[in-house]
Design a protein around this motif. Structure first.
Motif, mmCIF file in Angstrom:
data_model
loop_
_atom_site.group_PDB
_atom_site.id
_atom_site.type_symbol
_atom_site.label_atom_id
_atom_site.label_comp_id
_atom_site.label_asym_id
_atom_site.label_seq_id
_atom_site.Cartn_x
_atom_site.Cartn_y
_atom_site.Cartn_z
ATOM 1 N N THR A 6 0.819 -1.216 0.000
ATOM 2 C CA THR A 6 0.000 0.000 0.000
ATOM 3 C C THR A 6 0.852 1.264 0.000
ATOM 4 O OG1 THR A 6 -0.162 -0.143 2.420
ATOM 5 C CG2 THR A 6 -1.964 -1.087 1.125
ATOM 6 N N LYS A 12 -4.457 -0.218 -3.288
ATOM 7 C CA LYS A 12 -5.527 -0.040 -2.326
ATOM 8 C C LYS A 12 -5.480 -1.170 -1.309
ATOM 9 C CE LYS A 12 -8.677 2.507 -5.352
ATOM 10 N NZ LYS A 12 -10.027 2.572 -5.954
ATOM 11 N N SER A 13 -5.957 -0.902 -0.096
ATOM 12 C CA SER A 13 -5.833 -1.889 0.983
ATOM 13 C C SER A 13 -6.550 -3.193 0.661
ATOM 14 C CB SER A 13 -6.365 -1.308 2.298
ATOM 15 O OG SER A 13 -7.724 -0.956 2.178
ATOM 16 N N SER A 15 -7.106 -4.454 -2.370
ATOM 17 C CA SER A 15 -6.319 -5.152 -3.399
ATOM 18 C C SER A 15 -5.070 -5.771 -2.789
ATOM 19 C CB SER A 15 -5.930 -4.175 -4.513
ATOM 20 O OG SER A 15 -7.070 -3.635 -5.131
ATOM 21 N N LEU A 308 -4.029 -2.633 10.090
ATOM 22 C CA LEU A 308 -4.822 -1.525 9.566
ATOM 23 C C LEU A 308 -5.493 -0.749 10.695
ATOM 24 C CD1 LEU A 308 -6.455 -3.288 6.468
ATOM 25 C CD2 LEU A 308 -4.406 -1.850 6.541
ATOM 26 N N LYS A 404 -3.504 7.304 3.579
ATOM 27 C CA LYS A 404 -4.657 6.928 2.761
ATOM 28 C C LYS A 404 -5.869 7.825 2.997
ATOM 29 C CE LYS A 404 -2.825 3.472 0.566
ATOM 30 N NZ LYS A 404 -2.669 3.523 -0.894
ATOM 31 N N HIS A 473 -16.784 -6.862 0.789
ATOM 32 C CA HIS A 473 -16.502 -5.515 0.276
ATOM 33 C C HIS A 473 -17.503 -5.140 -0.814
ATOM 34 C CE1 HIS A 473 -14.180 -2.007 -0.876
ATOM 35 N NE2 HIS A 473 -14.137 -2.437 -2.121
ATOM 36 N N PRO A 486 -14.009 -0.321 3.896
ATOM 37 C CA PRO A 486 -13.486 0.698 2.998
ATOM 38 C C PRO A 486 -12.018 1.003 3.300
ATOM 39 C CG PRO A 486 -14.676 1.742 4.756
ATOM 40 C CD PRO A 486 -14.789 0.259 4.979
ATOM 41 N N GLU A 487 -11.432 1.897 2.525
ATOM 42 C CA GLU A 487 -10.041 2.302 2.776
ATOM 43 C C GLU A 487 -9.922 2.949 4.155
ATOM 44 O OE1 GLU A 487 -7.219 1.916 0.681
ATOM 45 O OE2 GLU A 487 -8.629 0.493 -0.169
ATOM 46 N N ASP A 488 -10.891 3.776 4.501
ATOM 47 C CA ASP A 488 -10.931 4.435 5.810
ATOM 48 C C ASP A 488 -11.795 3.595 6.740
ATOM 49 O OD1 ASP A 488 -11.089 6.062 7.992
ATOM 50 O OD2 ASP A 488 -12.045 7.759 6.969
#
Length: 544
Positions: A6, A12-13, A15, A308, A404, A473, A486-488
């Motif tokens: 990342t 992206k997290s 992926s 994360l 991110k 997801h 999500p990413e966040d």
């Protein structure tokens, strides 16, 4: 590796997590192939040697991807969010080349490492038997201690100094390990490969299928073909009445011929009862193995998403500016494991042995069951902590923004310690218990394959994790509650994801209890078979 993908490769997290899950899953399936090649052709020593060199090459390639700017995309900072340049096809191909080398290395090292170490003990002596029991515990102790160094010192170098140096250090240490391994080649006990034991397994199924229309005799242990080679390293097993359809492989018909030494002329038509019982051992293990896949998903998710979570938590220690690297929080899992193993091996097991009379204090499946319970507890604690971390981020002042774009919660990162320590205790019981269970319950000539079986569990867990992460997801992206992953993380519901695995864990534990109640340990619960060649030893080693 998720953090590297990342931050350096601008993935992206989701992926990156999926790629790492596929890589880990493939690296854990590869040991099955490595075990076959080791048992059939090369032996454990040669397989370990070749695989170690391959791992060294893989680490060297990964180091190059960090050291050479043309092998990774340009750096992407917080000001570039939304405009980050991803890896080119050639950069990704070079990275995957390193992964392939590592997968080949894992395919040889993982199935052979434990059995090769256990080969150094004499199983015919009391000291040798106890040595093997302790070996599994202390192998994981030293392995985990090395991992602690990796996720603290190495990760600190990678995150705060330089990724290239951070990869170069373990690459150099791997070079030293390979050199030391070959230097000790003259003093090792080396067991000769005896040909693939999987051939014998297939023969039983083929012979049973050919005779599927025949009726079984009333007393199978007395009337079925009972040949057992005198040079076999496998223990004599009693007859069991499970999987009786396989017994038909040992029915003697007028078309079946027998050689002067007592063996079958055509082993694809007639198999000995001992050979059939060895296949039954494997068949009994399979349901237990399936339950291990869901169990290990908790370990995978804890290690992946704890990093994360740490990225969006307060990672400062005390009032100073020192910030703990997010990936280093995994060390709490390893601390829990390394502290518990000596206590368990030196204090708890001897005490339990006095009360139960069992060599390991408790049975292998009882140890695994405790691990399953702890895995559910780990997910439950993880969900509670994530709810608290997210509430802090949404209702209290935050500490900045991650690379991110997610706000950093003011909840101290040390709140992640309980779930990670529990994950370590989960492995101390469930993972080590499964490894020892496979080693002792597989036929003796299949111990390399037994060594690969736990890694197949890990492979299934990684593939399942990758599938579930991608599925959830996509599904939750359109739900009223919003995307769970999500990413966040502050905009998601990772805690719901954890609760989902609490439910799966409870169902899986119920399934495991059913399988454990039905299971019969190798060499127990059956009728002794009178062999024509009684001189067959229970354990032998063929030294090169």
């Amino acid at each position: 590796m998720v953090v590297y993908l990342t931050t350096v490769f601008n993935m992206k997290s989701v992926s990156a997590t999926t790629l790492v899950a596929v890589f880990s899953g493939t690296a854990n399936i590869a040991p099955l192939i490595g075990a076959f090649l080791s048992d059939a052709y090369f032996g454990r020593f040669k397989t370990l040697g070749f695989a170690s060199i391959s791992s060294l090459m893989g680490m060297f390639v990964i180091t190059l991807t960090a050291a050479i700017s043309k092998l990774h995309p340009p750096h992407c900072g917080p000001e570039d969010i939304g405009h980050c340049i991803g890896p080119t096809i050639w950069q990704l191909a070079f990275l995957l080349c390193g992964f392939v080398f590592l997968i080949v290395g894992a395919g040889g090292i993982r199935p052979c490492n434990l059995p090769f170490g256990a080969d150094q003990f004499n199983p015919n002596t009391e000291a040798g038997k106890r040595g093997i029991n302790s070996f599994f515990n202390w192998y994981f102790f030293t392995f985990t201690f090395a991992m602690m160094v990796a996720v603290t010192l190495i990760v600190y170098v990678q995150s705060n100094i330089n990724w290239a140096i951070g990869f170069a250090i373990p690459t150099f240490l791997m070079f030293l390990a390979v050199a030391l391994f070959f230097m000790g080649s003259r003093i090792y006990v080396k067991v000769k490969p005896e040909g693939s034991p999987l051939t014998g397994v297939v023969q039983v199924f083929v012979a049973a299928n050919k005779k599927r229309r025949l009726k079984l005799p009333e007393s199978p242990h007395l009337s079925l073909f009972n040949y057992h080679p005198t040079d076999s390293i496998n223990a004599n097993l009693p007859y069991t009445d499970q999987f009786r359809f396989l017994d038909k492989a040992a029915i003697i018909t007028p078309e079946d011929g027998v050689n002067p030494d007592g063996s079958a002329v055509d082993p694809w038509r007639l198999c000995g009862m001992q050979q059939v019982e060895e296949v039954k051992c494997i068949m009994r293990i399979l349901p237990i193995w399936v339950s291990g896949i869901v169990y290990y998903t908790t370990i995978v998710h804890t290690h992946t998403y704890a990093v994360l979570q740490a990225l969006q938590s307060d990672r400062h220690l005390g009032g100073n500016n020192f910030e703990v690297p997010a990936a280093s929080y995994i060390v709490f899992s390893m601390i829990g494991l390394t502290i518990w193993i000596p206590i368990y091996d030196r204090l708890i097991v001897p005490t339990l042995r006095k009360f139960t009379g069992k060599e390991g204090g408790i049975s292998l499946l009882e140890r695994v069951a405790i691990g399953f319970v702890l895995s559910v507890t780990t997910m439950l604690v993880s969900a509670i902590v994530e709810t608290q971390r997210r509430n802090y981020a949404l209702t209290r002042p935050t500490l900045g923004i991650t690379s991110k774009g997610g706000a950093i919660s003011s909840l101290p990162g040390l709140w992640l310690a309980p779930q990670l320590i529990l994950a370590g205790l989960t492995e101390a019981f469930g993972s080590i218990g499964q490894v020892e269970f496979y080693y002792k319950q597989f036929p003796e000539n299949m111990r390399t394959i037994a060594g690969s079986f736990f890694y197949c569990t890990m492979a299934g867990a990684n593939y399942l994790c990758g599938f579930l992460v991608s599925l959830i997801h996509r599904v939750t992206a359109k739900s009223p509650t919003g995307n769970w992953l999500p990413e966040d993380l502050n905009k998601g519901r990772l805690d719901y994801f954890y609760y989902l695995f609490v439910a799966l864990g409870i169902l899986n534990f119920a399934y495991f209890l059913v399988c454990a109640r039905w299971y019969r340990y190798k060499g127990t619960g059956g009728v002794a078979i009178e062999l024509a060649n009684e001189s067959t030893p229970t354990e032998k080693q063929h030294i090169v």
